[in-house]
Motif scaffolding. Structure first.
Motif, PDB file in Angstrom:
ATOM      1  N   ALA A  14       0.978  -1.336   0.027  1.00  0.00           N
ATOM      2  CA  ALA A  14       0.041  -0.043  -0.089  1.00  0.00           C
ATOM      3  C   ALA A  14       0.786   1.348  -0.026  1.00  0.00           C
ATOM      4  CB  ALA A  14      -1.011  -0.038   1.232  1.00  0.00           C
ATOM      5  N   ALA A  15       1.972   1.281   0.818  1.00  0.00           N
ATOM      6  CA  ALA A  15       2.964   2.382   0.822  1.00  0.00           C
ATOM      7  C   ALA A  15       3.369   2.808  -0.596  1.00  0.00           C
ATOM      8  CB  ALA A  15       3.919   2.297   1.870  1.00  0.00           C
ATOM      9  N   LEU A  16       3.846   1.553  -1.335  1.00  0.00           N
ATOM     10  CA  LEU A  16       4.321   1.607  -2.573  1.00  0.00           C
ATOM     11  C   LEU A  16       3.556   1.934  -3.644  1.00  0.00           C
ATOM     12  CD1 LEU A  16       7.070  -1.204  -2.455  1.00  0.00           C
ATOM     13  CD2 LEU A  16       7.280   1.297  -2.310  1.00  0.00           C
ATOM     14  N   GLY A  17       2.185   1.864  -3.295  1.00  0.00           N
ATOM     15  CA  GLY A  17       1.055   2.093  -4.286  1.00  0.00           C
ATOM     16  C   GLY A  17       0.738   0.974  -5.271  1.00  0.00           C
ATOM     17  N   LEU A  18       0.983  -0.295  -4.693  1.00  0.00           N
ATOM     18  CA  LEU A  18       0.990  -1.511  -5.396  1.00  0.00           C
ATOM     19  C   LEU A  18      -0.528  -2.282  -4.898  1.00  0.00           C
ATOM     20  CD1 LEU A  18       4.586  -2.759  -5.658  1.00  0.00           C
ATOM     21  CD2 LEU A  18       3.285  -1.369  -7.435  1.00  0.00           C
ATOM     22  N   PRO A  19      -1.258  -2.907  -5.980  1.00  0.00           N
ATOM     23  CA  PRO A  19      -2.359  -3.789  -5.396  1.00  0.00           C
ATOM     24  C   PRO A  19      -1.705  -4.922  -4.583  1.00  0.00           C
ATOM     25  CG  PRO A  19      -1.775  -4.031  -7.730  1.00  0.00           C
ATOM     26  CD  PRO A  19      -0.922  -3.047  -7.405  1.00  0.00           C
ATOM     27  N   GLY A  20      -2.620  -5.334  -3.461  1.00  0.00           N
ATOM     28  CA  GLY A  20      -2.360  -6.582  -2.783  1.00  0.00           C
ATOM     29  C   GLY A  20      -3.420  -6.966  -2.106  1.00  0.00           C
ATOM     30  N   ALA A  21      -3.099  -8.120  -1.442  1.00  0.00           N
ATOM     31  CA  ALA A  21      -4.375  -8.728  -0.760  1.00  0.00           C
ATOM     32  C   ALA A  21      -3.771  -8.866   0.720  1.00  0.00           C
ATOM     33  CB  ALA A  21      -4.889 -10.126  -1.428  1.00  0.00           C
ATOM     34  N   GLU A  22      -4.663  -9.108   1.689  1.00  0.00           N
ATOM     35  CA  GLU A  22      -4.467  -9.594   3.137  1.00  0.00           C
ATOM     36  C   GLU A  22      -4.035 -10.951   3.037  1.00  0.00           C
ATOM     37  OE1 GLU A  22      -3.248  -8.861   6.702  1.00  0.00           O
ATOM     38  OE2 GLU A  22      -3.934  -7.307   5.503  1.00  0.00           O
ATOM     39  N   LEU A  23      -2.999 -11.498   3.071  1.00  0.00           N
ATOM     40  CA  LEU A  23      -2.289 -12.924   3.055  1.00  0.00           C
ATOM     41  C   LEU A  23      -2.400 -13.389   4.503  1.00  0.00           C
ATOM     42  CD1 LEU A  23       0.884 -12.176   0.709  1.00  0.00           C
ATOM     43  CD2 LEU A  23      -1.442 -12.949   0.116  1.00  0.00           C
ATOM     44  N   PRO A  24      -2.742 -14.724   4.523  1.00  0.00           N
ATOM     45  CA  PRO A  24      -3.024 -15.520   5.640  1.00  0.00           C
ATOM     46  C   PRO A  24      -1.409 -15.620   6.326  1.00  0.00           C
ATOM     47  CG  PRO A  24      -3.151 -16.871   3.614  1.00  0.00           C
ATOM     48  CD  PRO A  24      -3.223 -15.616   3.128  1.00  0.00           C
ATOM     49  N   LYS A  25      -1.531 -16.001   7.560  1.00  0.00           N
ATOM     50  CA  LYS A  25      -0.082 -16.203   8.306  1.00  0.00           C
ATOM     51  C   LYS A  25       0.621 -17.353   7.576  1.00  0.00           C
ATOM     52  CE  LYS A  25       1.582 -17.181  12.652  1.00  0.00           C
ATOM     53  NZ  LYS A  25       1.488 -17.410  14.381  1.00  0.00           N
ATOM     54  N   GLY A  26       1.809 -17.430   7.358  1.00  0.00           N
ATOM     55  CA  GLY A  26       2.681 -18.454   6.674  1.00  0.00           C
ATOM     56  C   GLY A  26       2.475 -18.453   5.329  1.00  0.00           C
ATOM     57  N   PHE A  27       2.032 -17.386   4.519  1.00  0.00           N
ATOM     58  CA  PHE A  27       1.893 -17.329   3.514  1.00  0.00           C
ATOM     59  C   PHE A  27       2.230 -15.960   2.585  1.00  0.00           C
ATOM     60  CE2 PHE A  27      -0.196 -18.372  -0.882  1.00  0.00           C
ATOM     61  CZ  PHE A  27       0.437 -19.532  -1.071  1.00  0.00           C
ATOM     62  N   GLY A  28       3.269 -15.241   3.379  1.00  0.00           N
ATOM     63  CA  GLY A  28       3.862 -13.907   3.056  1.00  0.00           C
ATOM     64  C   GLY A  28       3.217 -13.056   3.522  1.00  0.00           C
ATOM     65  N   ARG A  29       2.398 -13.023   4.586  1.00  0.00           N
ATOM     66  CA  ARG A  29       1.864 -11.985   5.354  1.00  0.00           C
ATOM     67  C   ARG A  29       3.028 -10.981   5.932  1.00  0.00           C
ATOM     68  NH1 ARG A  29      -1.956 -12.832  10.567  1.00  0.00           N
ATOM     69  NH2 ARG A  29       0.043 -13.418  11.343  1.00  0.00           N
ATOM     70  N   SER A  30       4.223 -11.458   6.367  1.00  0.00           N
ATOM     71  CA  SER A  30       5.361 -11.143   6.695  1.00  0.00           C
ATOM     72  C   SER A  30       6.192 -12.237   6.668  1.00  0.00           C
ATOM     73  CB  SER A  30       5.233 -10.520   8.233  1.00  0.00           C
ATOM     74  OG  SER A  30       5.206 -11.539   8.916  1.00  0.00           O
ATOM     75  N   ASP A  38     -11.721 -15.353   2.849  1.00  0.00           N
ATOM     76  CA  ASP A  38     -10.933 -14.553   2.204  1.00  0.00           C
ATOM     77  C   ASP A  38     -10.123 -15.007   1.058  1.00  0.00           C
ATOM     78  OD1 ASP A  38      -9.723 -12.145   0.736  1.00  0.00           O
ATOM     79  OD2 ASP A  38      -8.984 -11.338   2.830  1.00  0.00           O
ATOM     80  N   ALA A  39     -10.535 -15.099  -0.168  1.00  0.00           N
ATOM     81  CA  ALA A  39      -9.808 -15.803  -1.305  1.00  0.00           C
ATOM     82  C   ALA A  39      -9.254 -14.866  -2.206  1.00  0.00           C
ATOM     83  CB  ALA A  39     -10.428 -16.910  -1.956  1.00  0.00           C
ATOM     84  N   SER A  40      -8.912 -13.526  -1.849  1.00  0.00           N
ATOM     85  CA  SER A  40      -8.578 -12.561  -2.683  1.00  0.00           C
ATOM     86  C   SER A  40      -7.010 -12.805  -3.143  1.00  0.00           C
ATOM     87  CB  SER A  40      -8.624 -11.390  -2.056  1.00  0.00           C
ATOM     88  OG  SER A  40      -7.855 -11.070  -0.727  1.00  0.00           O
ATOM     89  N   ALA A  41      -6.289 -13.298  -2.220  1.00  0.00           N
ATOM     90  CA  ALA A  41      -4.988 -13.796  -2.489  1.00  0.00           C
ATOM     91  C   ALA A  41      -4.831 -14.378  -4.058  1.00  0.00           C
ATOM     92  CB  ALA A  41      -4.445 -14.654  -1.530  1.00  0.00           C
ATOM     93  N   LEU A  42      -5.640 -15.189  -4.497  1.00  0.00           N
ATOM     94  CA  LEU A  42      -5.507 -16.039  -5.777  1.00  0.00           C
ATOM     95  C   LEU A  42      -5.721 -14.936  -6.861  1.00  0.00           C
ATOM     96  CD1 LEU A  42      -8.171 -18.797  -5.043  1.00  0.00           C
ATOM     97  CD2 LEU A  42      -5.820 -19.050  -5.378  1.00  0.00           C
ATOM     98  N   GLY A  43      -6.135 -13.832  -6.697  1.00  0.00           N
ATOM     99  CA  GLY A  43      -5.862 -12.873  -7.752  1.00  0.00           C
ATOM    100  C   GLY A  43      -4.856 -11.776  -7.783  1.00  0.00           C
ATOM    101  N   ALA A  44      -3.846 -12.089  -6.743  1.00  0.00           N
ATOM    102  CA  ALA A  44      -2.811 -11.160  -6.656  1.00  0.00           C
ATOM    103  C   ALA A  44      -1.654 -11.517  -7.676  1.00  0.00           C
ATOM    104  CB  ALA A  44      -2.195 -11.351  -5.363  1.00  0.00           C
TER     105      ALA A  44
END
Length: 659
Positions: free
Chosen positions: A266-282, A358-364
């Motif tokens: 979001a800070a970089l102005g890029l689209p993204g999704a709220e990823l689940p834990k263990g799958f790239g959330r951090s 929330d399956a929005s990560a599939l569209g990222a």
């Protein structure tokens, strides 16, 4: 990454534009020849509005009004540089020695346009090779002796406040504008390194980029040179150490410490999704990066730790399409993807979860990745020795499980999650030699059947929650279990009609097929062989409602007279506590069905005999009273009709005068 290095280069270009004429002009002519010398140095028309005034305090230098520098001849995008004004401070000691030592340049609200045309030409190529050779040509048209002293060029500090940069690439159609940028650049010698610090404020969140370019002039000339850079934003840190060029190409080691991916994107102005834990959330990521002008990133020697899930391998990320596309192969540690199970699948007591998935990560991203891992945990599902491939295309993910061990046996199959127009899931799986109680508990929360078995399942579900998906399931399958046990059902006790629930029934074999429609499983061909007798089963299991309505019919050994004794057992109610009983009416009917049929046959025979006797008495009475003799094959009605016709013909004959 490409735009990061372009921003760095753009800012150095901006500084070079500001001083290009200054360091090429004889010191005593700085004020009156500034405009003409910048034009000579750059080959571009320069326009100053207002006076160019020398300043002597606090530093010797220049102050200008608004300034514009024209773009390349092929561009129709307007000036390459516009600014409301420039303040330039010069070092007096350097001026006296013949060097141009610029203490500070401050540009007021600069606007920089960097373009690449369809032929690959750039509008900032006026600075290629603009160092010593061009300076000599402008200082003195005559040839310069080989032993002539070189002029030293120094930029102590370049400050850009509220700058805006726009990148236009006419080959790819890219048009990126960035504003609200503050910059500080220090280049003690343009033939040496330049240090930079950039702050970009987007929606109030600062993005800070700092680092060093090893060879400033080579970088401006388009050559790759050593670059180190560190970017911090939204609590995350990304560093680069390698080589990069002004066109954005880069190769080196990149290390990222991501506090929260969604905030960083979001800070970089890029689209993204709220990823689940263990799958790239951090997580923490490092790799050898290679990035070219084709907008493709290659990550070799990737080493990532995403909140306990570790990955190693090689990946390629292409940014040319509507979404990044990731391809490659990954070897992972034991993976925990439990967060993908939403709020939990549910239990026999509470029902399925109705929490939104929330399956929005599939569209990222799009992806084609091969994966191997010693273990995977996915909610209640646990697998080991896993080899799989994942393909994601436009929010539709397909996981092909080529090999996996779990629940004492082996599993394989294909699993699909499609979020293009609402969420739908599909599973086509096979299990061989698995412990059925463990498998059914993980998949359905059902624990009343145990044993080693094989199973096949093909099922499709639609919905935004586990509850909705389970109630929509359609498909079919089969199951075969060996040496198993049914808990909560004692067929031996029920056979004696003792009304006892609880306990268990041990069986040798159990097999059947089923069909699922609207979340309800129906089976009509269950066959089981128990220790001393067999059993048949038929009924339905409501997978969505977690209830059962089933009938099990034990088949006991035949009696001495050949009778097959059966006692149907009914199982009705919720999974958590179904009611179990014997259907006595069906038991009597099933057990004595042969005797009942025999008695029915005897009754039919007696009735037929009585009917024959009545018909015989009627014939005799008719013959006696009416004189009608019934001929063979003739009914009583036909005999009477024949007699009446004969009498009518006789009467008609007498009337007409006959005999």
């Amino acid at each position: 990454m490409r735009w990061i290095f372009r921003i760095i280069g753009a800012l150095v270009v901006a500084g070079a534009i500001f001083v290009a004429g200054l360091f090429l002009v004889p010191n005593e002519q700085v004020t009156r020849l500034l405009e003409s010398q910048i034009e000579a140095a750059t080959g571009r028309e320069v326009t100053f509005e207002g006076e160019v005034r020398p300043s002597f305090y606090p530093d010797i230098g220049l102050r200008t009004g608004p300034v514009r520098i024209a773009n390349a001849a092929w561009s129709d995008g307007g000036p390459i540089l516009e600014a409301e004004g420039l303040n330039v401070a010069l070092d007096l000691t350097g001026l006296l020695s013949g060097d141009l030592l610029i203490g500070d340049i401050t540009a007021i609200a600069p606007r920089l346009l960097l373009e690449t045309n369809s032929e690959g030409e750039v509008n900032w190529d006026m600075f290629a090779g603009s160092g010593e050779a061009r300076g000599a040509a402008l200082d003195d048209p005559a040839p310069v002796a080989e032993d002539a002293p070189k002029r030293r060029i120094s930029l102590e500090n370049l400050s850009l406040t509220d700058a805006a940069i726009r990148f236009v690439d006419r080959r790819s159609g890219e048009n990126v504008a960035i504003s609200n940028i503050d910059v500080d650049v220090k280049a003690p010698d343009l033939e040496g390194p330049a240090d930079f610090a950039i702050t970009y404020r987007r929606a109030g969140t600062p993005i800070e980029l700092s680092g060093r370019i090893a060879q400033t002039q080579s970088f401006l000339d388009g050559a790759a040179t050593g670059v180190t850079a560190v970017m911090t934003a939204a609590g995350s840190r990304v560093s680069f150490d390698g080589r990069a060029a002004l066109d954005g190409s880069a190769a080196g080691r990149v290390t990222a410490n991501i506090a929260q991916t969604a905030r960083l994107l979001a800070a970089l102005g890029l689209p993204g999704a709220e990823l689940p834990k263990g799958f790239g959330r951090s997580g923490n990521v490092s790799a050898n990066l290679e990035y070219g002008a084709n907008n493709v990133v290659r990550l070799a020697g990737l080493d990532a730790d995403l909140e306990g899930n570790s990955f190693k391998g090689d990946l390629t990320v292409a940014f040319a399409g509507a979404r990044p596309k990731v391809t490659g192969a990954i070897a992972a540690s034991a993976l925990d993807f439990s967060a993908f199970g939403g709020a939990g699948g549910g239990s026999a007591q509470s029902g399925w979860s109705k929490a939104a998935i929330d399956a929005s990560a599939l569209g990222a991203v799009d992806a084609e990745v091969a994966l191997s891992t010693p273990a995977v945990v996915f909610g209640d599902i646990r697998l080991t020795n896993v080899a799989a491939s994942a393909v994601i295309d436009r929010a539709r993910g397909v996981l092909t499980l080529t090999r996996a061990a779990g629940y004492g046996g082996g599993l394989s199959g294909t699993f699909v999650a499609n979020n293009r127009d609402g969420l739908s899931v599909r599973a086509d799986m096979q299990a061989q030699g698995v412990q059925m109680q463990q498998l059914l508990s993980a998949l359905m929360g059902y624990e009343r059947i145990a044993g080693t078995g094989d199973a096949r399942l093909s099922v499709l579900g639609v919905g935004q929650s586990v509850d909705a998906i389970m109630r929509s399931l359609d498909g079919d399958g089969s199951v075969a279990i060996r040496q198993g046990e049914i808990f909560g059902l004692t067929l031996g006790q029920l056979f004696l009609n003792q009304g006892q629930q609880g306990g268990s029934t041990i069986f040798n074999d159990l097999a059947g097929t089923f069909r699922i429609q609207n979340g309800v499983l129906r089976n009509d061909d269950l066959r089981a062989q128990l220790q001393s007798f067999g059993a048949r089963g038929a009924g339905k299991i409501d997978l969505g409602g977690q209830s059962i309505d089933y009938r099990v019919t034990p088949v006991l050994p035949k009696t001495q007279d050949g009778r097959e004794v059966v006692f149907p057992v009914t199982i009705k109610g919720p999974w958590s506590g179904p009611k179990i009983g014997v259907d006595l009416e069906a038991a009597i009917k099933g057990t004595f069905e042969a005797e009942i049929e025999k008695e029915k046959e005897k009754v039919r025979e007696r009735v037929e005999k009585e009917v024959e006797k009545v018909e015989e008495r009627v014939r005799e009475r008719v013959e006696e009273e009416l004189g009608v003799t019934q001929q063979e094959g003739e009914s009583v009605e036909d005999a009477l009709r024949r007699k009446a016709e004969e009498e009518a013909r006789k009467a008609l004959g007498r009337l007409l005068g006959g005999n």
